[in-house]
Motif scaffolding. Structure first.
Motif, PDB file in Angstrom:
ATOM      1  N   THR A  11       0.863  -1.174   0.000  1.00 41.16           N
ATOM      2  CA  THR A  11       0.000   0.000   0.000  1.00 41.16           C
ATOM      3  C   THR A  11       0.895   1.217   0.000  1.00 41.16           C
ATOM      4  N   ASP A  12       0.756   2.043  -1.015  1.00 40.63           N
ATOM      5  CA  ASP A  12       1.610   3.222  -1.190  1.00 40.63           C
ATOM      6  C   ASP A  12       3.086   2.868  -1.021  1.00 40.63           C
ATOM      7  N   ASP A  40      -7.710   6.364  -0.598  1.00 43.19           N
ATOM      8  CA  ASP A  40      -7.010   6.970  -1.734  1.00 43.19           C
ATOM      9  C   ASP A  40      -5.567   6.473  -1.848  1.00 43.19           C
ATOM     10  N   THR A  91      -2.576   3.637  -3.328  1.00 45.42           N
ATOM     11  CA  THR A  91      -2.185   2.813  -4.462  1.00 45.42           C
ATOM     12  C   THR A  91      -1.824   1.448  -3.896  1.00 45.42           C
ATOM     13  N   THR A 133      -0.723  -2.456  -4.613  1.00 42.87           N
ATOM     14  CA  THR A 133      -0.020  -3.242  -5.622  1.00 42.87           C
ATOM     15  C   THR A 133      -0.059  -4.717  -5.268  1.00 42.87           C
ATOM     16  N   VAL A 156      -2.006  -2.970 -10.309  1.00 39.78           N
ATOM     17  CA  VAL A 156      -2.115  -1.792  -9.457  1.00 39.78           C
ATOM     18  C   VAL A 156      -3.572  -1.345  -9.391  1.00 39.78           C
ATOM     19  N   ARG A 190      -5.632   1.788  -8.087  1.00 36.49           N
ATOM     20  CA  ARG A 190      -5.459   3.181  -7.655  1.00 36.49           C
ATOM     21  C   ARG A 190      -6.705   3.651  -6.891  1.00 36.49           C
ATOM     22  N   HIS A 191      -6.515   4.667  -6.061  1.00 36.89           N
ATOM     23  CA  HIS A 191      -7.603   5.265  -5.276  1.00 36.89           C
ATOM     24  C   HIS A 191      -8.311   4.209  -4.414  1.00 36.89           C
ATOM     25  N   GLY A 219     -11.062  -0.261  -5.183  1.00 35.31           N
ATOM     26  CA  GLY A 219     -10.641   0.954  -5.875  1.00 35.31           C
ATOM     27  C   GLY A 219     -10.919   0.852  -7.362  1.00 35.31           C
ATOM     28  N   ASP A 220     -10.197   1.641  -8.138  1.00 37.18           N
ATOM     29  CA  ASP A 220     -10.342   1.586  -9.592  1.00 37.18           C
ATOM     30  C   ASP A 220     -10.008   0.180 -10.085  1.00 37.18           C
TER      31      ASP A 220
END
Length: 121
Positions: A12-13, A73, A75, A77, A87, A89-90, A113-114
């Protein structure tokens, strides 16, 4: 024969989570459903689905469930040991966290997320 997927690394991030085996990725995207009429199949309709990632993390010293529940919000992975990377995102954590004692202190985490993007190298 080539290697097949058996391990996933979840970040995460950019921060690697201490996940247990069994992470699951639903990459999301477009889901199609048949449209039937009195004269047969008319075609299909489409519905967009989010990317979803479910995993279990170990509750170790220094792990803050409150911090994980606050993830929004982000990212996220999903890195397969066979080289594929996806990935989302958001992304955000969807549910409250429940701890299960033993076997690594399992904590189920679900991210949404997306739709996931496959990163091609």
């Amino acid at each position: 024969m080539g290697k097949v997927h058996s391990q996933a690394y979840i970040k995460t991030d950019g921060k690697l989570l201490q996940t247990l085996d069994g992470a699951k990725l639903d990459k999301g995207g477009v889901e199609r459903s048949p449209v039937m009429g009195s004269t047969g199949l008319h075609g299909y309709s489409e519905v967009k689905k989010p990317g979803m990632l479910t995993c279990e993390i170990s509750l170790a010293q220094g792990t803050s469930l409150a911090e994980i529940e606050k993830i929004t919000d982000a990212t996220v992975t999903y890195e397969a040991d066979t080289g594929q990377t996806y990935v989302i995102r958001h992304a955000f954590v969807t549910k409250t966290l429940t701890v299960q004692a033993g076997e690594g202190g399992k904590v189920a985490v679900e991210f949404c997320g997306d739709p996931a993007e496959e990163m091609l190298s």
